[in-house]
Every structure is written in structure tokens, then in C-alpha cells.
Design a protein around this motif. Structure first.
Motif, PDB file in Angstrom:
ATOM      1  N   PHE A  27      10.565   4.413   8.620  1.00 26.22           N
ATOM      2  CA  PHE A  27       9.595   4.062   9.662  1.00 26.22           C
ATOM      3  C   PHE A  27       8.916   5.313  10.217  1.00 26.22           C
ATOM      4  O   PHE A  27       7.700   5.341  10.389  1.00 26.22           O
ATOM      5  N   ASN A  28       9.708   6.324  10.490  1.00 25.11           N
ATOM      6  CA  ASN A  28       9.122   7.574  10.996  1.00 25.11           C
ATOM      7  C   ASN A  28       8.216   8.218   9.960  1.00 25.11           C
ATOM      8  O   ASN A  28       7.139   8.720  10.289  1.00 25.11           O
ATOM      9  N   GLU A  29       8.637   8.211   8.723  1.00 25.92           N
ATOM     10  CA  GLU A  29       7.842   8.820   7.660  1.00 25.92           C
ATOM     11  C   GLU A  29       6.530   8.086   7.440  1.00 25.92           C
ATOM     12  O   GLU A  29       5.485   8.710   7.250  1.00 25.92           O
ATOM     13  N   VAL A  35      15.959   3.965   8.737  1.00 19.96           N
ATOM     14  CA  VAL A  35      15.748   4.843   9.884  1.00 19.96           C
ATOM     15  C   VAL A  35      14.670   5.880   9.583  1.00 19.96           C
ATOM     16  O   VAL A  35      13.760   6.114  10.388  1.00 19.96           O
ATOM     17  N   HIS A  36      14.740   6.480   8.420  1.00 23.61           N
ATOM     18  CA  HIS A  36      13.783   7.535   8.080  1.00 23.61           C
ATOM     19  C   HIS A  36      12.434   6.985   7.614  1.00 23.61           C
ATOM     20  O   HIS A  36      11.400   7.607   7.847  1.00 23.61           O
ATOM     21  N   TRP A  55       4.814   6.312   9.620  1.00 20.60           N
ATOM     22  CA  TRP A  55       3.920   6.601  10.745  1.00 20.60           C
ATOM     23  C   TRP A  55       3.320   8.004  10.615  1.00 20.60           C
ATOM     24  O   TRP A  55       2.115   8.197  10.758  1.00 20.60           O
ATOM     25  N   GLU A  56       4.156   8.977  10.301  1.00 17.31           N
ATOM     26  CA  GLU A  56       3.710  10.364  10.194  1.00 17.31           C
ATOM     27  C   GLU A  56       2.773  10.563   8.996  1.00 17.31           C
ATOM     28  O   GLU A  56       1.711  11.174   9.120  1.00 17.31           O
ATOM     29  N   ASN A  75      -4.166   7.645  15.015  1.00 16.28           N
ATOM     30  CA  ASN A  75      -3.539   6.623  14.182  1.00 16.28           C
ATOM     31  C   ASN A  75      -3.483   5.293  14.953  1.00 16.28           C
ATOM     32  O   ASN A  75      -3.720   4.227  14.389  1.00 16.28           O
ATOM     33  N   GLU A 102      -0.660   8.833   9.357  1.00 15.53           N
ATOM     34  CA  GLU A 102      -1.567   9.608  10.201  1.00 15.53           C
ATOM     35  C   GLU A 102      -2.214  10.746   9.404  1.00 15.53           C
ATOM     36  O   GLU A 102      -3.416  10.964   9.486  1.00 15.53           O
TER      37      GLU A 102
END
Length: 145
Positions: free
Chosen positions: A15-17, A12-13, A19-20, A36, A23
Motif C-alpha cells: 500500500f505504501n509503495e 503492509v509494504h 501510493w509513493e 496525487n 505519485e
């Protein structure tokens, strides 16, 4: 923490990390005029003679209409160019410019560093297990398309 919860939390974490952090890593001073998402379109265009809009949209799993807006911006900013086919003038190919090729390699370098960081942390016999695991995860995501 049990194994299921640990894996779930990581996924869960992660994928967000990614992407962030991606960028932050790739949208440097030199590339502050694109997003991005633009970098991923540049990656989908790829190197070489170019692809048509349908092929690029298919790689990204988006509509040609959605791609058109971003492509107009990338052409305007001189990262990509449109080239009409000599055989069929209705067909338009998209190709990266020199500036776009440079951005492509910049993005590719981030991916190489990310992959190297993972592989270097593993023993030789662990690599096939990771590949099998990631393939299973990719298949899971493809089943939702």
C-alpha cells in the motif's frame, strides 16, 4: 518465512509503495502543479457531464468541506469547472476541463499499466483467484468504515 508473515509483509509494504510510486509516475513535469490526492479527485469527478460535490465526496469517502478546499484549487488551476444547474441554481456540478480530462487519462494509464503487469504475470486460471482474494480484502477494508 511462513505464509502468514509473507502475506502480511506484502500487504503492509504494498500500500505504501503503490501510493509513493503512483505519485512519482503520475506527477510528471506536466502535472507538477497538482498532487496525487488531486489526481484521485480528478478520477472521482470522472468524465461526462459532471457530478455534484456530495456525489464526488461520497466516492472519495470524505466530507464535502474537505473536498471544497481541493476543488477550489483544481478550479483555480483550470483542471475542473463549476457549472450551475439550469433547473435549480442552488445545485452546482463539477466537470473536468480539457486539461482535467487529459490528467484523468494520464492517471488512468498508470492504473492500466499496473493492472496489466499483475494480470500478465498470471495464468488464465489464476485470475479468478486473484479477483476473489482482492474482493475479500476490499470487504475487510469496507468493514472498518
Amino acid at each position: 518465512m511462513d505464509t502468514y508473515k509473507a502475506i502480511n509483509d506484502i500487504l503492509v509494504h504494498l500500500f505504501n509503495e503503490i501510493w509513493e510510486l503512483e505519485e512519482k509516475a503520475i506527477i510528471t513535469e506536466e502535472y507538477k502543479d497538482i498532487t496525487n490526492n488531486d489526481m484521485h479527485i480528478i478520477e472521482a469527478i470522472g468524465l461526462g457531464e459532471g457530478n455534484n460535490m456530495s456525489m464526488i465526496a461520497k466516492k472519495l469517502n470524505i466530507t464535502v468541506g474537505s473536498l471544497t478546499t481541493s476543488m477550489n484549487s483544481l478550479v483555480k488551476k483550470k483542471y475542473a469547472e463549476r457549472i450551475r444547474s439550469e433547473e435549480d441554481r442552488r445545485v452546482v456540478y463539477i466537470r473536468l476541463t480539457e486539461k482535467g480530462i487529459k490528467a484523468y487519462h494520464h492517471h488512468e494509464e498508470f492504473h492500466k499499466k499496473m493492472t496489466d503487469a499483475v494480470v500478465e504475470a498470471l495464468d488464465q486460471e489464476e485470475v479468478p483467484v486473484l479477483v476473489k482474494t482482492l474482493n475479500s480484502l476490499a470487504e475487510f477494508f469496507r468493514s472498518y468504515r
